[in-house]
Write a protein that holds these residues in place. Structure first.
Motif, PDB file in Angstrom:
ATOM      1  N   ARG A   1       0.836  -1.212   0.000  1.00  0.00           N
ATOM      2  CA  ARG A   1       0.000   0.000   0.000  1.00  0.00           C
ATOM      3  C   ARG A   1       0.865   1.254   0.000  1.00  0.00           C
ATOM      4  O   ARG A   1       0.728   2.125  -0.860  1.00  0.00           O
ATOM      5  CB  ARG A   1      -0.883   0.024   1.243  1.00  0.00           C
ATOM      6  N   LYS A   2       1.749   1.357   1.008  1.00  0.00           N
ATOM      7  CA  LYS A   2       2.566   2.575   1.116  1.00  0.00           C
ATOM      8  C   LYS A   2       3.484   2.691  -0.088  1.00  0.00           C
ATOM      9  O   LYS A   2       3.720   3.789  -0.605  1.00  0.00           O
ATOM     10  CB  LYS A   2       3.403   2.532   2.398  1.00  0.00           C
TER      11      LYS A   2
ATOM     12  N   VAL B   1       1.555   4.074  -3.112  1.00  0.00           N
ATOM     13  CA  VAL B   1       1.169   5.487  -2.995  1.00  0.00           C
ATOM     14  C   VAL B   1       2.391   6.403  -3.009  1.00  0.00           C
ATOM     15  O   VAL B   1       2.361   7.483  -3.593  1.00  0.00           O
ATOM     16  CB  VAL B   1       0.340   5.706  -1.709  1.00  0.00           C
ATOM     17  N   LEU B   2       3.466   5.983  -2.387  1.00  0.00           N
ATOM     18  CA  LEU B   2       4.633   6.872  -2.251  1.00  0.00           C
ATOM     19  C   LEU B   2       5.609   6.768  -3.410  1.00  0.00           C
ATOM     20  O   LEU B   2       6.499   7.619  -3.552  1.00  0.00           O
ATOM     21  CB  LEU B   2       5.361   6.570  -0.937  1.00  0.00           C
TER      22      LEU B   2
ATOM     23  N   ALA C   1       0.199  10.200  -7.224  1.00  0.00           N
ATOM     24  CA  ALA C   1       0.206   9.667  -5.857  1.00  0.00           C
ATOM     25  C   ALA C   1      -1.201   9.731  -5.273  1.00  0.00           C
ATOM     26  O   ALA C   1      -1.652   8.792  -4.604  1.00  0.00           O
ATOM     27  CB  ALA C   1       1.199  10.437  -4.990  1.00  0.00           C
ATOM     28  N   GLY C   2      -1.899  10.834  -5.533  1.00  0.00           N
ATOM     29  CA  GLY C   2      -3.264  10.974  -5.027  1.00  0.00           C
ATOM     30  C   GLY C   2      -4.214   9.950  -5.630  1.00  0.00           C
ATOM     31  O   GLY C   2      -5.022   9.329  -4.933  1.00  0.00           O
TER      32      GLY C   2
ATOM     33  N   TRP D   1      -3.544   6.614  -4.239  1.00  0.00           N
ATOM     34  CA  TRP D   1      -4.102   6.494  -2.888  1.00  0.00           C
ATOM     35  C   TRP D   1      -5.585   6.102  -2.973  1.00  0.00           C
ATOM     36  O   TRP D   1      -6.062   5.250  -2.223  1.00  0.00           O
ATOM     37  CB  TRP D   1      -3.931   7.815  -2.139  1.00  0.00           C
ATOM     38  N   LEU D   2      -6.278   6.737  -3.926  1.00  0.00           N
ATOM     39  CA  LEU D   2      -7.696   6.399  -4.141  1.00  0.00           C
ATOM     40  C   LEU D   2      -7.852   4.939  -4.546  1.00  0.00           C
ATOM     41  O   LEU D   2      -8.731   4.224  -4.056  1.00  0.00           O
ATOM     42  CB  LEU D   2      -8.261   7.255  -5.273  1.00  0.00           C
TER      43      LEU D   2
ATOM     44  N   VAL E   1      -5.854   2.457  -3.978  1.00  0.00           N
ATOM     45  CA  VAL E   1      -5.565   1.561  -2.845  1.00  0.00           C
ATOM     46  C   VAL E   1      -6.728   1.594  -1.844  1.00  0.00           C
ATOM     47  O   VAL E   1      -7.123   0.568  -1.301  1.00  0.00           O
ATOM     48  CB  VAL E   1      -4.235   1.973  -2.178  1.00  0.00           C
ATOM     49  N   ALA E   2      -7.295   2.782  -1.620  1.00  0.00           N
ATOM     50  CA  ALA E   2      -8.376   2.924  -0.633  1.00  0.00           C
ATOM     51  C   ALA E   2      -9.671   2.271  -1.108  1.00  0.00           C
ATOM     52  O   ALA E   2     -10.407   1.682  -0.315  1.00  0.00           O
ATOM     53  CB  ALA E   2      -8.613   4.400  -0.340  1.00  0.00           C
TER      54      ALA E   2
ATOM     55  N   TRP F   1      -8.633  -2.059  -3.063  1.00  0.00           N
ATOM     56  CA  TRP F   1      -7.571  -2.936  -2.565  1.00  0.00           C
ATOM     57  C   TRP F   1      -8.011  -4.398  -2.608  1.00  0.00           C
ATOM     58  O   TRP F   1      -9.108  -4.734  -2.157  1.00  0.00           O
ATOM     59  CB  TRP F   1      -7.192  -2.554  -1.140  1.00  0.00           C
TER      60      TRP F   1
END
Lengths: 541, 76
Positions: free
Chosen positions: A267-268, A271-272, B48-49, B52-53, B55-56, B59
């Motif tokens: 996950r990290k 995103v990173l 990155a944003g 994040w979406l 993954v959120a 997933w």
């Protein structure tokens, strides 16, 4: 000499890390040595996975490419990779992790052999994967030779610098295994993130400020195009988005996907990853472009003059003249020249070590080669059963030494830049192997014969590109040599920057045809080559 | 939601091909970043944003569950 001493001290530090990791794993199993016992924590996972992608390509190659081509470098590789690589980790890497955890796979070929119930076809895949890793090792040798030669002002010649880096990397890989390389990669990522950022501001101040330098570049007709993409076709730019596909197919990345303690670590990382790309590539590209204003540094002035001679219209240059001028104009060391010219000694020393750290990221590729050979060939063909575990480790190391020696010899002779070697051979080849991964993980009807067709096509295509590029010298910038024009329509052309197929990078047709072959040959062979229902049930529950 | 996240990824991929800043260097953002370079740096941050979406919202949590049934010998 202080920067050189700091760089050699860094080499000593990484050797020590390898020794420390060796002491930690001395009595451990092959899984502990090759996969760090699948125990890497989240921070080390992110930093080391990113670090393994942050090689001579990202620092020296990026700045060298930007020096010659301008801001387009960032869009070509960095921003596309920032999206494509994490998406591949999300879609493919997580599934690889799950399969590896359950079935105890250590290499992608083990997974392919299990998935398609094949044996020697797996060996063919291994051979092609191993050969395609050689360009990655070549750029590390090139990078090491470039850094040590530049930092010692020639006291350590290119050939010796390349040999030193190769030897140090092999030493700490052999000693420390995956644990050692993961720690070293995490260290190098931290080093470069820290000192790279500082170097950008120090160099900018030394050049009189970023704004002034950019205005000066814009004011000159020779350098203004570097701040736009007017010299690059949109088709060429688009075709580069296929290059980052290669990342998930690299064996060392696949093996990394098998090493996380928990899938949530992805996950990290996902995103990173773009932020890490930004922090490394933006300074590298920006400094490469900025170096065009660095004529106060004699070494950079020499490069600019050689480039001007190459670009002069109608200049009577022989092929030898062109080769000599191309070597003089080469930008792989431009970031080091900038640091040398504008940064104080202490910063030049630390940044030299940070660049060396990045250059040595071939450690993961070397470890992957060793893992692949020992598991996919030696152990698979009963070598371990017959000769024992110690011989398994020894043959893996001998194999790596042989492959690295081949890479070293090629690195001493290859005229291309680090950026071009990486993108045209390693990245293109591995991108074309992505259909294998996708088909294995997501398509029930794929067969081993489809995988073989795709693999053989990849090998042939990369060999064809190499043949074109070695047999046809690059023409002057702005022109192209037609290599193949059936019916008068130019299909394959050779330009100054590489080979093109219908104006696209070869990676595009290579990957698309690989996918078509996988589909067509699998459908043609599914009646007699379909895996057992029990095998399919494990992959598609 | 999963489709929306996937759609955002595809849209971002298409936005990578920024024809509109192709031949322009100005404006120099912050006084020194050519607009084409700034656009792609911003693209990277937006990636990155979006990730994040992804993954959120999408997933693959089923991968974290222990699967039923036997595993294979890896040297199949």
């Amino acid at each position: 000499m202080i920067p050189a001493l700091v760089v050699f001290a860094y080499l000593g530090v990484v050797l020590y890390i390898g020794i420390f990791a060796f002491r930690t794993t001395r009595q451990a199993s092959a899984e502990d040595y090759f996969l760090a016992g699948r125990s890497l924590g989240p921070a080390v996972f992110l930093l080391s996975l990113f670090g393994t992608n942050m090689t001579a390509f990202s620092i020296l190659g990026a700045s060298g490419h930007a020096f010659a081509n301008g801001i387009v470098t960032f869009g070509l590789m960095a921003s596309s990779s920032a999206l494509v690589i994490p998406v591949c980790l999300f879609a493919i890497g997580t599934r690889l992790w799950a399969l590896g955890k359950r079935n105890k796979f250590m290499t992608p070929v083990q997974m392919f052999r299990d998935r398609w119930e094949c044996r020697h076809i797996g060996t063919v895949i291994f051979v092609v994967q191993a050969v395609l890793l050689v360009p990655y090792i070549i750029i590390a040798v090139m990078g090491g030779g470039t850094v040590l030669q530049a930092i010692t002002n020639g006291a350590v010649p290119y050939w010796l610098g390349g040999a030193i880096v190769s030897s140090v990397v092999m030493a700490y890989v052999f000693l420390g295994g995956m644990r050692g390389t993961a720690w070293v990669n995490a260290l190098q990522t931290t080093l470069f993130l820290l000192f790279g950022t500082i170097a950008v501001f120090v160099i900018g101040a030394g050049m009189g400020g970023f704004a002034e330098a950019m205005e000066a570049l814009l004011a000159s007709p020779e350098t203004a195009p570097l701040l736009t993409r007017e010299r690059v076709s949109p088709l060429y730019f688009f075709s580069y988005t296929f290059i980052p596909l290669s990342s998930i197919a690299f064996p060392h990345i696949c093996i990394f996907c098998l090493t996380a303690r928990n899938v949530t670590y992805f996950r990290k990382t996902i995103v990173l990853y773009p932020i890490c790309m930004l922090l490394i590539w933006l300074p590298s590209v920006f400094l490469g472009v900025l170096a065009n204003q660095g004529s106060a540094v004699p070494a950079i002035q020499t490069k600019l003059e050689a480039r001007a001679q190459l670009a002069a219209p109608g200049a009577p240059l022989t092929p030898d003249d062109r080769a000599r001028l191309r070597a003089q104009a080469a930008g792989d060391d431009v970031i080091l020249r900038l640091v040398e010219g504008y940064a104080p000694t202490w910063l030049a020393a630390l940044l030299g070590a940070a660049v060396m750290a990045a250059v040595m990221a071939s450690d993961s590729q070397i470890l992957a080669l060793s893992t692949m050979f020992t598991e996919d060939v030696f152990a698979f063909y009963q070598g371990t059963a017959r000769f024992g575990a110690a011989m398994q480790v020894l043959t893996g190391r001998v194999f790596v030494i042989v492959v690295t020696a081949v890479a070293y010899v090629i690195a001493l002779r290859i005229p291309q830049s680090i950026f071009d070697v990486a993108t045209q051979y390693a990245f293109a080849g591995y991108a074309a192997l992505v259909p294998l991964l996708v088909a294995a993980l997501f398509w029930k009807s794929s067969t081993r014969w489809g995988a073989l067709a795709s693999t053989l096509w990849t090998a042939a295509a990369v060999a064809a590109v190499a043949a074109v590029q070695t047999s046809i010298p690059p023409p002057p910038p702005g022109s192209a040599v037609v290599v193949w024009a059936p019916g008068g329509t130019p299909i394959v052309t050779r330009a100054a920057t590489g080979t093109f197929v219908l104006g696209l990078l070869p990676v595009v047709p290579m990957t698309l045809i690989s996918a078509v072959l996988m589909i067509v040959v699998s459908l043609a062979t599914k009646r007699f080559a379909r895996p057992h229902a029990s095998t399919l049930a494990r992959y598609f529950p | 939601m999963q489709k929306a996240a996937a759609g955002a990824v595809v849209l971002l991929y298409l936005l990578h091909q920024d024809y509109w800043f192709w031949r322009e260097a100005r404006p120099l953002v912050f006084g020194f970043l050519p607009i084409g370079l700034f656009y792609h740096a911003a693209f990277t941050v937006v990636s990155a944003g979006v990730l994040w979406l992804l993954v959120a919202l999408a997933w693959p949590s089923h991968l974290e569950e222990e699967p039923r049934g036997p595993a294979s010998g890896r040297r199949g």
